[in-house]
Write an enzyme that holds these catalytic residues in place. Structure first.
Site, mmCIF file in Angstrom:
data_model
loop_
_atom_site.group_PDB
_atom_site.id
_atom_site.type_symbol
_atom_site.label_atom_id
_atom_site.label_comp_id
_atom_site.label_asym_id
_atom_site.label_seq_id
_atom_site.Cartn_x
_atom_site.Cartn_y
_atom_site.Cartn_z
ATOM 1 N N ASP A 76 1.798 8.571 9.312
ATOM 2 C CA ASP A 76 1.290 8.415 7.967
ATOM 3 C C ASP A 76 0.648 9.750 7.582
ATOM 4 O O ASP A 76 0.375 10.593 8.440
ATOM 5 C CB ASP A 76 0.273 7.269 7.953
ATOM 6 N N ASP A 96 -2.000 10.394 4.434
ATOM 7 C CA ASP A 96 -3.378 10.309 3.963
ATOM 8 C C ASP A 96 -4.247 9.542 4.962
ATOM 9 O O ASP A 96 -3.968 8.393 5.292
ATOM 10 C CB ASP A 96 -3.430 9.599 2.610
ATOM 11 N N ASP A 142 -3.515 4.683 9.802
ATOM 12 C CA ASP A 142 -4.962 4.486 9.670
ATOM 13 C C ASP A 142 -5.313 3.247 8.867
ATOM 14 O O ASP A 142 -6.426 3.155 8.342
ATOM 15 C CB ASP A 142 -5.592 5.703 8.978
#
Length: 220
Positions: free
Chosen positions: A7, A9, A169
């Site tokens: 991922d 961001d 996250d």
């Protein structure tokens, strides 16, 4: 080939400062001033542009879905024009990427950021060429937590989608890997780090230098 897909961001980079600045540019146009603040609202930022607008409008008691729709393109334009003023890569991220490649892994990116913005940011940070693939929110007709963007990122990196893992996250990343039937590794150093253990990923990542070893363990 085994692949590790990241991922963007909150995983590879802390983009929250620039995202919040773009949202506040919208709120100023509405006459509300700077509604969101950094770093307190970093977690809000990493849930996406629409979430930032909705959260800020609710906080100002001005929420309306039509307003979110109206200002989302404005937010994207503001972000595009100032995409890298505050964004930083997390410590050790690129060293881990290079270590994975040296160990024979393919590496790529699967993000719910629009592909054009993700490409722009990674090139601005000078690291786009380190990744063999980049799949964004609008690359395919579906986005995470649908597993197909993860599979496509693995394929474009030259790998077998069944022999990959996703480093992320959020619950979106956890659900994506679960839907794909592959392991997830969730980072604990992002804004939502304290919540990651409750999602029961196959591994938690406290520092990037541990990632190559985790990847070797989780991908047969």
């Amino acid at each position: 080939m085994r692949t590790v897909i990241f991922d963007l961001d909150g995983t590879l980079a802390d983009t929250s400062g620039d995202l919040l600045a773009a949202a506040n540019a919208c709120f100023r146009q509405m006459g509300l001033g700077d509604v969101l603040s950094h770093p307190e609202d970093a977690g809000v930022a990493l849930r996406g542009g629409r979430n930032m607008l909705a959260t800020g409008l609710k906080r100002a008691e001005r929420f309306d879905e039509t307003t979110v729709d109206e200002f989302y393109p404005v937010l994207l334009e503001a972000y595009r024009d100032a995409i890298d003023h505050h964004t930083v890569l997390y410590p050790g991220a690129m060293e881990a990427v290079e270590a994975l490649k040296t160990a024979g892994f393919g590496v790529g990116i699967c993000t719910n950021k629009p592909e054009g913005l993700a490409e722009q940011l990674m090139r601005s940070l000078g690291v786009r060429d380190a990744f063999a693939s980049l799949v964004g929110a609008d690359t395919l007709p579906v986005r995470k937590p649908d597993p197909e963007p993860l599979f496509e990122a693995a394929r474009r990196a030259g790998g077998d989608p069944a022999r990959t893992l996703l480093v992320g996250d959020s619950d979106t990343d956890r659900n994506t890997s679960a839907n794909a039937g592959v392991p997830s590794v969730l980072v604990t150093f992002g804004p939502s780090g304290d919540d990651m253990a409750a999602l029961q990923p196959e591994a938690l990542l406290h520092r990037y230098e541990d990632l190559p070893g985790i990847a070797k363990r989780l991908i047969a």
